[in-house]
Scaffold this active site. Structure first.
Site, PDB file in Angstrom:
ATOM      1  N   GLY A 193       0.787  -1.233   0.000  1.00 21.27           N
ATOM      2  CA  GLY A 193       0.000   0.000   0.000  1.00 21.27           C
ATOM      3  C   GLY A 193       0.818   1.281   0.000  1.00 21.27           C
ATOM      4  N   TRP A 259       5.909  -5.028   1.095  1.00 21.18           N
ATOM      5  CA  TRP A 259       4.941  -5.741   0.255  1.00 21.18           C
ATOM      6  C   TRP A 259       5.441  -7.025  -0.374  1.00 21.18           C
ATOM      7  CZ3 TRP A 259       6.129  -6.259  -4.901  1.00 21.18           C
ATOM      8  CH2 TRP A 259       6.937  -5.289  -5.499  1.00 21.18           C
ATOM      9  N   ASP A 319      10.489   6.168  -6.655  1.00 19.70           N
ATOM     10  CA  ASP A 319       9.784   4.922  -6.338  1.00 19.70           C
ATOM     11  C   ASP A 319      10.673   3.713  -6.617  1.00 19.70           C
ATOM     12  OD1 ASP A 319       7.731   3.216  -5.482  1.00 19.70           O
ATOM     13  OD2 ASP A 319       7.055   2.896  -7.536  1.00 19.70           O
ATOM     14  N   ALA A 553       2.449  -5.668 -12.939  1.00 20.91           N
ATOM     15  CA  ALA A 553       2.508  -4.208 -13.053  1.00 20.91           C
ATOM     16  C   ALA A 553       2.752  -3.712 -14.476  1.00 20.91           C
ATOM     17  CB  ALA A 553       3.596  -3.659 -12.125  1.00 20.91           C
TER      18      ALA A 553
HETATM   19 CA    CA Z   1       6.272   1.741  -4.546  1.00 23.58          CA
END
Ligand code: CA
Length: 582
Positions: A193, A259, A319, A553
């Site tokens: 998340g 994650w 990221d 993704a």
């Molecule tokens: Ca990320």
């Protein structure tokens, strides 16, 4: 008369051996999982995550005779990305599918024994497809996480729910896609998340009941807790020092989600969890290193204390996360860990104390740093290649756009690499791609995307994106590489049969020579492979398996790359192979 007697004896012997095999999964069995190679009790084929099998029946000489034994369809309309690794126990395969489904199959025939389909609410928010990466086995249970941030434990034999526990609020962006980890009799899990401003953490539960034991946040400033048998919680100290590396208030919704789950090494007693990006992506809103984001954190399994951390991307503005698996191995009497980070660098770290031993690029183009300083352990940033501050942009709405490589999809993403103690090589499923990225103003709103950034993924080379690379952790050199047109998104396995197995989005499961990379065998599975292969031994037969089903993704976020591979079809099945008897 004589024939009848023999066949009834055979029947008895068969059913007898089935009964004997009904064994509860113990800590000792889990700790021996990698060495035995017979069953597959853990994600990673051993808690260290090496994905190395000691089996040799399928080897460089025999692999050309590998043929399908059976295939099973996950069914329904719910195909999408299948990133799951099967587990094998007691002649059964336990395999998860997209949309929080799990199946128990007869491992010899593929016959379905039971299915559990988790009822998902409207409004779940998985960032990167409706995937699941696998389950954990403990005692008579099979345990997996769901897209609405729950943990479900089922009876291995019947598929009945034994316990179900909520991790957190899916409406706040929490979800769960990683395989749980069993270490020292505890069930260790993380959260997904980071794109919604959740607070990353590692939780330990009693695997038999699901009751909490301890919880350790992976964002500086948040309190950790331990729980008594009635569920009453007691503070066990803040993670880090509030505001030390994260001034202001943004640490309260700081991300660093765990994650991809963790690994565990018996010799150190530590569990290693990678942590994702600090939230939001726009780094100008949160000065400082932002611990413990984009890091590896090493936790004492019994107490949840962070024994050490190593931050691969301090003050992450791309990221790059840092979730990638930390695979421990032995070298010159030391326990080391290897990690191919999304940021493009491969790190070798002392697994006991977190000291950096080596760092080198495993992709060819890296723009955000020129290298890693082995003395300080910090990257040498290229300041001009950080996406700009929107408040300094022309209209205050958009900062300077920069081209960054790797892209945020990473030099390597969720697909696990493998390590062979036989060759002392890591087999890394790498990708060469970049992105245009810019920052925008953003503020936190529960359940809304919390990026403060925009991006377009770009290809770098015309002829390939993916490359399976054999890399030496001492030399930092690429020993061999096999290029692939589409980005690699499945995991890797290596065996004592001198083979490396990996799948491609083009649909192939491939076996190559571990020493040279020479292709020895391939099979078209009918959809893209984005999951790691496994192997086990049943009686005198070695089986190899992989899940097939394109997604993850890349089709969702892949920009130019997604367009390039949009001809790939979705799927949802598991394939099993063995050597032809002919
Ligand atoms: Ca990320």
């Amino acid at each position: 008369m004589k024939t009848k007697l023999i066949s009834s004896l055979v029947f008895f012997a068969f059913s007898g051996s089935q009964a004997v095999h009904a064994t509860a999964v113990t800590d000792a069995m889990i700790e021996n999982d990698a060495k035995s190679g017979k069953e597959i009790l853990t994600y990673g084929m051993g808690t260290q995550g090496q994905r190395y099998s000691p089996l040799t029946q399928v080897n460089t000489k025999t692999v050309s005779k590998l043929v399908p034994a059976w295939s099973f369809s996950f069914g329904g309309e719910k195909q999408r990305g299948q990133e799951s690794q099967p587990l094998i126990h007691d002649g059964k395969m336990f395999v998860t599918g997209s949309y929080s489904r799990i199946y128990a199959l007869d491992a010899r025939t593929g016959a379905k024994l039971w299915k559990y389909e988790h009822r998902l609410p409207e409004g779940i928010m998985p960032c990167c497809d409706v995937v699941n990466r696998g389950a954990a086995l403990y005692d008579n249970l099979v345990i997996f996480g769901t897209l609405d941030a729950q943990l479900v434990a089922l009876d291995q034999k019947t598929g009945e729910v034994v316990w179900k526990e909520k991790i957190d609020d899916y409406a706040a962006g929490y979800s769960n896609t990683a395989a749980p980890l069993i270490a020292k009799g505890l069930l260790l899990t993380g959260v997904s998340g980071g794109e919604f401003g959740v607070v990353g953490r590692v939780e330990a539960r009693d695997p038999k009941t699901g009751k909490m034991i301890w919880m350790r946040p992976t964002v500086e400033g948040h309190m950790g807790y331990k729980y008594d048998k009635d569920g009453k919680k007691t503070e066990i100290g803040i993670s880090g020092t509030t505001n030390k590396t994260w001034p202001g208030e943004l640490w309260k919704t700081g991300g660093a989600s765990t994650w991809l789950g963790g690994t565990y090494d018996q010799s150190t007693g530590l569990a290693y969890f990678g942590t994702g990006n600090p939230s939001p992506w726009n780094s100008h809103l949160r000065p400082g290193d932002n611990l413990f984001s984009s890091s590896t954190v090493a936790l004492d399994v019994l107490t949840g204390e962070i024994k050490w951390h190593y931050q691969t991307t301090p003050h992450d503005g791309w990221d790059y996360d840092g979730v990638n698996e930390f695979i421990t191995y032995q070298q010159n009497g030391k326990t080391l860990g290897g990690k191919a980070d999304r940021n493009g660098f491969f790190y070798v770290i002392d697994a006991k104390n977190g000291k950096l031993e080596n760092a080198f690029p495993f992709v060819k183009k890296i723009t955000w740093a020129t290298g890693i300083d082995l003395k300080t352990g910090r990257p040498n940033f290229v300041a001009a290649n950080r996406p700009g501050d929107p408040t300094k942009g022309a209209d205050g709405a958009k900062g300077n756009t920069v081209f960054s490589a790797p892209s945020f999809l990473g030099g390597k993403n969720q697909m696990p690499m493998a390590y062979s103690p036989k060759t002392n090589l890591f087999y890394v499923p790498a990708n060469e791609w970049g992105m245009e990225i810019w920052n925008e103003p953003v503020s936190y709103k529960k359940g809304a995307a919390y990026l403060g950034a925009g991006f377009t993924i770009r290809t770098i080379n015309d002829d390939y994106i993916g490359a399976l690379r054999a890399m030496g952790p001492v030399t930092g050199k690429i020993v061999w590489e096999n290029k692939n047109v589409a980005p690699l998104w499945g995991g890797v396995m290596t065996t004592a049969g001198d083979l490396v197995f990996y799948g491609t989005p083009e649909g192939y499961l491939k076996a190559v020579d571990a020493k040279t990379g020479k292709e020895m065998w391939k099979f078209q599975t009918g959809s893209g492979v984005v999951a790691p292969p496994v192997t086990w031994m049943d009686g005198d037969t070695q089986y190899v398996s992989v899940v097939s089903g394109w997604g993850g993704a890349v089709p969702l976020w892949g920009g130019d790359v997604a367009k390039k591979v949009n001809y790939l079809e979705q799927g949802g099945s598991v394939w099993v192979f063995k050597l032809s008897s002919k």
